[in-house]
Design an enzyme around this catalytic site. Structure first.
Site, short mmCIF file in Angstrom:
data_model
loop_
_atom_site.label_atom_id
_atom_site.label_comp_id
_atom_site.label_asym_id
_atom_site.label_seq_id
_atom_site.Cartn_x
_atom_site.Cartn_y
_atom_site.Cartn_z
N ILE A 573 58.41 20.70 67.13
CA ILE A 573 57.97 21.92 67.82
C ILE A 573 59.23 22.65 68.32
CG2 ILE A 573 56.59 22.92 69.68
CD1 ILE A 573 54.75 20.62 69.59
N PRO A 574 59.86 23.44 67.44
CA PRO A 574 61.03 24.21 67.90
C PRO A 574 60.63 25.33 68.86
CG PRO A 574 60.53 24.71 65.60
CD PRO A 574 59.61 23.61 66.01
N HIS A 575 61.48 25.58 69.84
CA HIS A 575 61.21 26.62 70.83
C HIS A 575 62.53 26.96 71.51
CE1 HIS A 575 61.09 22.76 72.81
NE2 HIS A 575 61.44 23.36 73.94
N ALA A 576 62.55 28.08 72.21
CA ALA A 576 63.73 28.47 72.99
C ALA A 576 63.24 29.06 74.31
CB ALA A 576 64.58 29.46 72.21
#
Length: 656
Positions: A573-576
Site C-alpha cells: 500500500i504505497p502512500h505519501a
C-alpha cells in the site's frame, strides 16, 4: 514519628535534591496543593524542612540526615491496600501459624484494625483458591497449593518492591539495620542484564532485587519439588541464554515486559493471533495499520509476559492511570473490543491496566502515521435466515448510516457473545440485550429506514444519508411536472448522479465509491518496483487526484525507509503525506502478471495506492479494505483476478 509512603517519597526527593519547587513537587507526586501542604507540615519539624510559597528546602542537612537515617519500619503507616499486601506477604513467608500479636506488629496498627484486615484477607485468599486457617491457640496460617503460592509471591513482590517502604520492610524481616538492596544486588542485576542483553526498568530492577534477597536468605521457600521448578525455568533459560539464578527469579523476569530487543519468537501460532488482533483493531477503529510487520514484532515482545501475567493474576507494576489522556480513550475502547478474540482463544482475561499497555502500542503507530482516532458506534446485524440476507441488510444499513462501523453479521443465537463488542444491534427478531436493539424487517424499505433513523436519533446522534433510486426521482417528477422526454431525463439524472472523484468536505467515502472500474488495472507488466508504483498510480494522476510529486514522494519513501509499504506477503500500500501532492482522497488498484521485487527481496503481486488529502477522509474506505486484507480468500482474489469485475464484486460483497 508516623510516615506514609508519600512522606517517604518526599523525603527521598529532598535527600537527593536538597531543594525543590512546590510546582515540581506537585508534578512529581500528582497531588493537589492542599494535600501537598498537609504532607509537608507532617514532616517539616522533625526533618528541619523550610516550606516557602514557591519551594521546599532542607534547613539543616545534618539534622535531616540524622533523622532520615533513624527511620524504622515501626515509624511507617500504611494504607489499607498496602497493609493487606504486607500481611499477606508475611503469611506467605511463615510456614507455621502466626499469632494476632505478630500481625499487629507487622501491620503497625491496632488490634481492631488487624481484625478488620483479616476479614479482607480471608476473602482475598479465597479468591486465590486458598484458605486462611485460624487456630485459637496458635493464630493464623495460609494454606494454598504450591504453584498458586509461588505465583502469589511473585505478584506481591511486584507490588511491594517499588514502594519506598520496601527497604524498611526487608530490614524488619531480617531484623537488621536498614538494608540497601540496590548496593547489595547491583552485580547480580548487571549479570542478568548482560546475559539477556537488555536493561531492566527501575521498578523491575527493584522487584528482582527484593526477590533475590528474600529467596537467598530462605525467607520464602517454594513448596514445589526441584524437578517441577526446573521444568518451569529450563525453557526460559534455554530461550534467553541465562543461567545461575533461582527458578522463581527467572519466572519473575519472565513476568515482566523484558524480552531482548533482538529476539523475536518464531511461534507462528502467536504471530497469527497477534495479526488477527491487529485486523480486529483496524475494523473497530477504522484505521489501517500500514507497517504491520513492525507492530507485530512490538506486540509479540509484549505478548508473552502479558499472557503470563493474565494467566496467573500477576499485576503490572506500571501506573497506567497517569498514561490515560483523553486522546487515548477511543484507542483503549477499540483495543478492549479487539482483544476479545485473543482472550477467548487463550482462555484468559486481561486487566484494564494491561489493556492500556496494549493500547499504547496502537497509539504510537497511529500517531506516527499521522492518523487521529475518534469514538464511533459499532453495530451488528443479527438475522437467522442465512448469510445472503444478513449481508444484504448490513450493506444497506452501512450505506444509509455511514458513521457506523459494522461487524460481520451474525446469528440470533451468537449475537449475545458479541454484545460487549458492539454499541447497537439491528435484529430481524426480538432479542434481549443490555445494548440497544433495533428491530428491522428483511426487506428494509426506504420508509422503514427513515423511521429507523428517527428511533436512532431519539437517544443517539447518528448521521443518516438517505438514498433514492433514479426511478424514485422519476416518479416524483412525473407526479408534479410534465415530462416531454422521459428517456433523456432519465439519462440526464443518471449522469448527474454518477459518482464523482471529489467528495464533500468532511465526508468519508466508502471503498466502492473510491475503487471504481476506472481505478482498477489488471495484469500489469512492470519492470521494477519503481515502475510498479508509477503505473499503479497512473489512474489517480490522470484524474488529477494526485500530482506527479506524490508519486515521486512514494518512491523516495521506500528508498529512505525500506519496503515498509509491503504490509503483508505480496501486498503493498504505497502512500505519501498529503503535502507531497494529494489533491483529493483516492484509491487505485493494480495486480501484476508476475511478482515485482521490492528492496529486501520482498515480492509484491498486488498494490493499492492511497491518496490521503488529510488524516481522516480516507479512514472509512481503508477500514473496509482491512476486511479484505484480513481474509486469505479475498487476498488470493486480489492477487490473481483476471478482470476488473472480480475486484468490483469483491468490494461490493465485503462487510464491516
Amino acid at each position: 514519628m508516623q510516615l506514609s509512603e508519600l512522606n517517604l517519597k518526599i523525603l527521598d526527593i529532598l535527600m537527593k535534591q536538597q531543594i525543590i519547587s512546590i510546582r515540581d513537587l506537585n508534578y512529581q507526586l500528582n497531588i493537589s496543593n492542599k494535600k501537598l501542604k498537609y504532607e509537608l507540615d507532617k514532616i517539616s519539624d522533625t526533618f528541619n524542612i523550610i516550606i516557602n510559597k514557591e519551594e521546599v528546602l532542607i534547613n539543616d542537612t545534618k539534622i535531616f540526615n540524622q533523622n532520615y537515617s533513624a527511620i524504622k519500619y515501626q515509624d511507617i503507616i500504611f494504607t489499607e491496600d498496602q497493609r493487606i499486601n504486607i500481611l499477606l506477604f508475611y503469611l506467605l513467608l511463615e510456614s507455621d501459624y502466626i499469632s494476632i500479636e505478630h500481625l499487629i506488629k507487622f501491620g503497625n496498627v491496632s488490634r481492631n484494625t488487624i481484625l478488620q484486615d483479616i476479614k479482607v484477607l480471608k476473602d482475598q485468599v479465597k479468591n486465590l483458591n486458598g484458605i486462611l486457617e485460624y487456630n485459637r491457640t496458635n493464630g493464623y496460617n495460609l494454606k494454598m497449593n504450591a504453584e498458586d503460592r509461588d505465583l502469589l509471591f511473585i505478584n506481591l513482590v511486584h507490588q511491594i518492591a517499588p514502594k519506598f517502604f520496601a527497604n524498611y520492610l526487608v530490614s524488619f524481616i531480617a531484623n537488621q539495620e536498614k538494608i540497601d538492596l540496590d548496593t547489595k544486588y547491583s552485580n547480580d542485576i548487571s549479570n542478568i542484564e548482560t546475559q539477556l542483553a537488555h536493561s531492566f526498568s527501575d521498578n523491575h530492577r527493584k522487584a528482582i532485587q527484593f526477590a533475590l534477597f528474600i529467596i537467598d536468605n530462605n525467607y520464602f521457600k517454594s513448596k514445589l519439588d526441584n524437578e517441577q521448578l526446573e521444568i518451569k525455568s529450563n525453557q526460559f533459560e534455554k530461550e534467553n541464554h541465562i543461567s545461575g539464578f533461582h527458578p522463581l527469579v527467572l519466572l519473575m523476569i519472565q513476568s515482566t515486559s523484558m524480552i531482548t530487543n533482538d529476539s523475536h519468537p518464531t511461534d507462528k501460532y502467536s504471530e497469527q493471533l497477534i495479526l488477527r488482533f491487529i485486523h480486529n483493531f483496524e475494523i473497530f477503529s477504522g484505521v489501517i495499520i500500514i507497517d504491520k510487520d513492525k507492530l507485530i514484532q512490538q506486540l509479540i515482545r509484549h505478548f508473552y509476559p502479558a499472557v503470563l501475567r493474565a494467566k496467573y493474576g500477576i499485576n503490572t507494576i506500571v501506573n497506567t492511570e497517569s498514561l490515560v489522556q483523553s486522546s487515548l480513550l477511543p484507542i483503549i475502547t477499540f483495543t478492549k473490543r479487539a482483544i476479545k478474540n485473543l482472550e477467548y482463544e487463550l482462555e484468559i482475561k486481561f486487566s484494564d491496566n494491561e489493556i492500556v499497555l496494549w493500547a499504547l502500542y496502537f497509539a504510537g503507530v497511529i500517531r506516527s502515521q499521522g492518523n487521529t482516532v475518534t469514538n464511533h458506534e459499532i453495530a451488528i446485524v443479527a438475522c437467522p435466515n442465512g448469510l445472503a440476507i444478513s449481508h444484504s441488510l448490513t450493506q444497506k444499513l452501512k450505506s444509509y448510516f455511514p458513521s457506523l462501523i459494522f461487524l460481520p453479521p451474525t446469528s440470533i443465537i451468537k449475537v449475545q457473545e458479541l454484545s460487549d463488542q458492539v454499541d447497537i444491534i439491528f435484529s430481524t427478531h426480538a432479542i434481549e440485550s443490555e445494548k440497544p436493539v433495533f428491530l428491522i424487517s428483511e426487506l428494509l424499505t426506504v420508509n422503514e429506514l427513515e423511521y429507523l433513523n428517527e428511533k436512532l436519533n431519539e437517544n443517539m446522534n447518528i448521521p443518516f444519508r438517505p438514498k433514492y433510486s433514479i426511478n424514485d426521482l422519476m416518479d416524483v417528477i412525473n407526479k408534479h411536472a410534465e415530462v416531454k422526454n422521459e428517456k433523456q431525463l432519465f439519462q440526464a439524472i443518471k449522469e448527474l448522479l454518477k459518482p464523482k472523484y471529489y467528495f464533500k468536505e468532511g465526508y468519508q467515502p466508502m471503498l466502492k465509491e473510491l475503487l471504481t472500474e476506472e481505478f482498477i488495472q489488471i495484469n500489469l507488466d512492470v519492470n521494477t518496483w519503481e515502475d510498479s508504483i508509477e503505473k499503479a498510480s497512473s489512474p489517480l494522476l490522470a484524474r488529477e487526484i494526485i500530482k506527479e510529486s506524490y508519486i515521486k514522494a512514494m518512491i523516495q519513501s521506500v528508498i529512505d525507509l525500506g519496503p515498509y509499504i509491503v504490509i503483508m506477503p505480496e501486498i503493498a500500500i504505497p502512500h505519501a503525506r498529503p503535502e507531497d501532492g494529494a489533491n483529493e482522497v483516492g484509491l487505485s488498484f493494480a495486480n501484476f502478471t508476475k511478482p515485482v521485487i521490492f528492496p529486501n527481496n520482498k515480492p509484491v503481486k498486488a498494490m493499492i495506492v492511497l491518496s490521503a488529502k488529510d488524516q481522516n477522509t480516507h479512514l472509512k474506505a481503508l477500514a473496509e479494505m482491512t476486511e479484505i486484507l484480513g481474509n486469505d480468500e479475498y487476498l488470493e482474489i486480489l492477487k490473481s483476478a483476471k478482470n476488473k469485475k472480480e475486484i468490483i464484486k469483491l468490494i461490493n460483497n465485503i462487510n464491516l
